[in-house]
Design an enzyme around this catalytic site. Structure first.
Site, PDB file in Angstrom:
ATOM      1  N   HIS A 197      -9.721   2.149   0.319  1.00  0.00           N
ATOM      2  CA  HIS A 197      -9.636   1.013   1.248  1.00  0.00           C
ATOM      3  C   HIS A 197     -10.632   1.144   2.406  1.00  0.00           C
ATOM      4  O   HIS A 197     -10.246   1.095   3.569  1.00  0.00           O
ATOM      5  CB  HIS A 197      -8.214   0.892   1.791  1.00  0.00           C
TER       6      HIS A 197
ATOM      7  N   HIS B  66       0.801  -1.230   0.000  1.00  0.00           N
ATOM      8  CA  HIS B  66       0.000   0.000   0.000  1.00  0.00           C
ATOM      9  C   HIS B  66       0.837   1.284   0.000  1.00  0.00           C
ATOM     10  O   HIS B  66       0.472   2.276   0.630  1.00  0.00           O
ATOM     11  CB  HIS B  66      -0.954   0.006   1.189  1.00  0.00           C
TER      12      HIS B  66
ATOM     13  N   GLU C 171     -11.726  -3.615  -2.964  1.00  0.00           N
ATOM     14  CA  GLU C 171     -10.741  -2.651  -3.438  1.00  0.00           C
ATOM     15  C   GLU C 171     -10.503  -2.840  -4.938  1.00  0.00           C
ATOM     16  O   GLU C 171      -9.678  -3.660  -5.339  1.00  0.00           O
ATOM     17  CB  GLU C 171      -9.430  -2.826  -2.679  1.00  0.00           C
TER      18      GLU C 171
END
Length: 377
Positions: A206, A136, A341
């Site tokens: 997210h 991420h 996502e």
């Protein structure tokens, strides 16, 4: 698969106009946008929170720290409003103990194997914050920066300059994210980005959803429009295989409760401690289509997910462990939420058979995600 990113040659200012017109094509929101202080980041930067409302009373609150969707309120089948995303009542929780609750994710959503990739013959090393992999965007990804914000009509426009070398990624990257709450209760999230140097990019959102507002999500029924998924190794890096979902616990082509098969003796479920896998979506990349739907039988709330992305990471809240106390004093337990996502596939910079995530100067990255709240009435 050799599809490419949606790349456009318009100047970003011109594309922004086209982009906003595209938002309007879904219908224009008549609700006002208001803002208020929301504390300060760890470096003292002021943080604001913006509230978007539509005529149906649906409300989305977004803060400039991480572009976080702090709350998303919609009606159940009886018209009772409820917040369907996990998070905190104040900024402090997001600053100190947040597993990416509601955040914008970048530069690269999901994992890159061992934090390494090669582009144009140059080897790049990223921060490995999910050992042994990069996750991420690194230790200070887009979820941990304060975005610049402005209101443009019925939309909230967030912008950020990610400088060359940030978290190990090449190129100065200009990013814009536009949140619009639509009359049909869809929260439209659109991403634009340009670079001055060849780079890799994978942006997503997210949010942790619980359509009942409390308890586990095992009774939530999930539909995902995908015939294949990408199996992973023990560190959750794709093996490169595109595996049919047919005959596996990963087949959600018909609505199926999250808990129905999550406990099966399947190596992939064991690697993820449940569902934490990328689905290869059936729709053409770049087309905005319905890719997933989740229904909560108890409340009647339905979440529809639309996107232009080629993949969808479905996550069943497997790392929630009761150590986080969130909104209204709720303790978030194992599988108290799910995430959807829309994104490119994990580890794509190292997987030549996956759709490319390369972005070059003169091109414009564009990704669109819509989270639409409805009911089963």
């Amino acid at each position: 698969m050799h599809d490419v990113l949606v790349k456009l040659s318009f100047p970003i200012a011109g594309l922004m106009g086209i982009f906003m017109a595209g938002c309007a094509s879904h219908g224009s929101s008549s609700g006002a946008i208001t803002k208020a202080p929301f504390g300060h980041a760890l470096d003292g930067t002021p943080v604001e929170i913006y509230t978007l409302r539509n005529a149906n009373g649906v409300e989305a609150r977004i803060c400039t720290y991480g572009g976080i969707l702090v709350s998303f309120k919609g009606p159940d089948r009886d018209g009772k409003m409820g917040d369907v995303v996990l998070g905190y009542d104040t900024l402090d929780g997001y600053l100190t103990n947040s597993p990416y609750f509601g955040a914008l994710i970048g530069r690269y959503g999901n994992r890159i194997a061992k934090g390494k990739f090669t582009l144009d013959g140059v080897a790049y090393t990223l921060v490995t914050n999910n050992y042994p992999n990069a996750l991420h965007g690194g230790t200070k990804g887009f979820d941990k920066v304060v975005w610049n914000a402005k209101v443009d009509g019925s939309s909230l426009v967030l912008s950020y300059l990610s400088k060359d070398g940030e978290e190990g990624y090449p190129g100065n990257l200009n990013v814009k994210v536009v949140y619009t709450l639509m009359p049909d209760n869809g929260l439209d999230v659109q991403y634009l980005a340009t670079t001055d140097k060849d780079t890799v990019l994978n942006l997503t959102q997210h949010s942790y959803f619980n359509l009942a507002g409390h308890g586990d999500v095992l009774s939530h029924k999930v539909f995902i429009d995908a015939d294949k998924f990408t199996p992973v190794d023990a560190t959750l890096i794709p093996t490169g295989e595109l595996k049919p979902v047919e005959g596996t616990p990963f087949d959600f082509r018909q609505p199926t409760a999250i808990g129905e098969r999550i406990g099966q003796d399947d190596p992939q479920l064991k690697f993820g401690n449940g569902y934490d896998h990328n689905y290869v979506l059936n729709h053409p990349m770049g087309h905005l289509d319905l890719i997933a739907r989740v229904t909560d039988p108890s409340s009647g709330r339905v979440l529809e997910v639309l996107s232009t992305s080629p993949g969808l990471q479905f996550y069943s809240g497997n790392f929630l462990d009761g150590t986080i106390v969130g909104k209204n004093g709720q303790t978030y337990q194992f599988r108290n939420a799910f995430a959807m996502e829309p994104q490119h596939f994990p580890d794509s910079p190292n997987q030549p058979n996956f759709p490319t995530v390369e972005l070059k100067p003169g091109e414009v990255y564009h990704n669109e995600i819509i989270f639409r709240l409805t009911t089963d009435k």
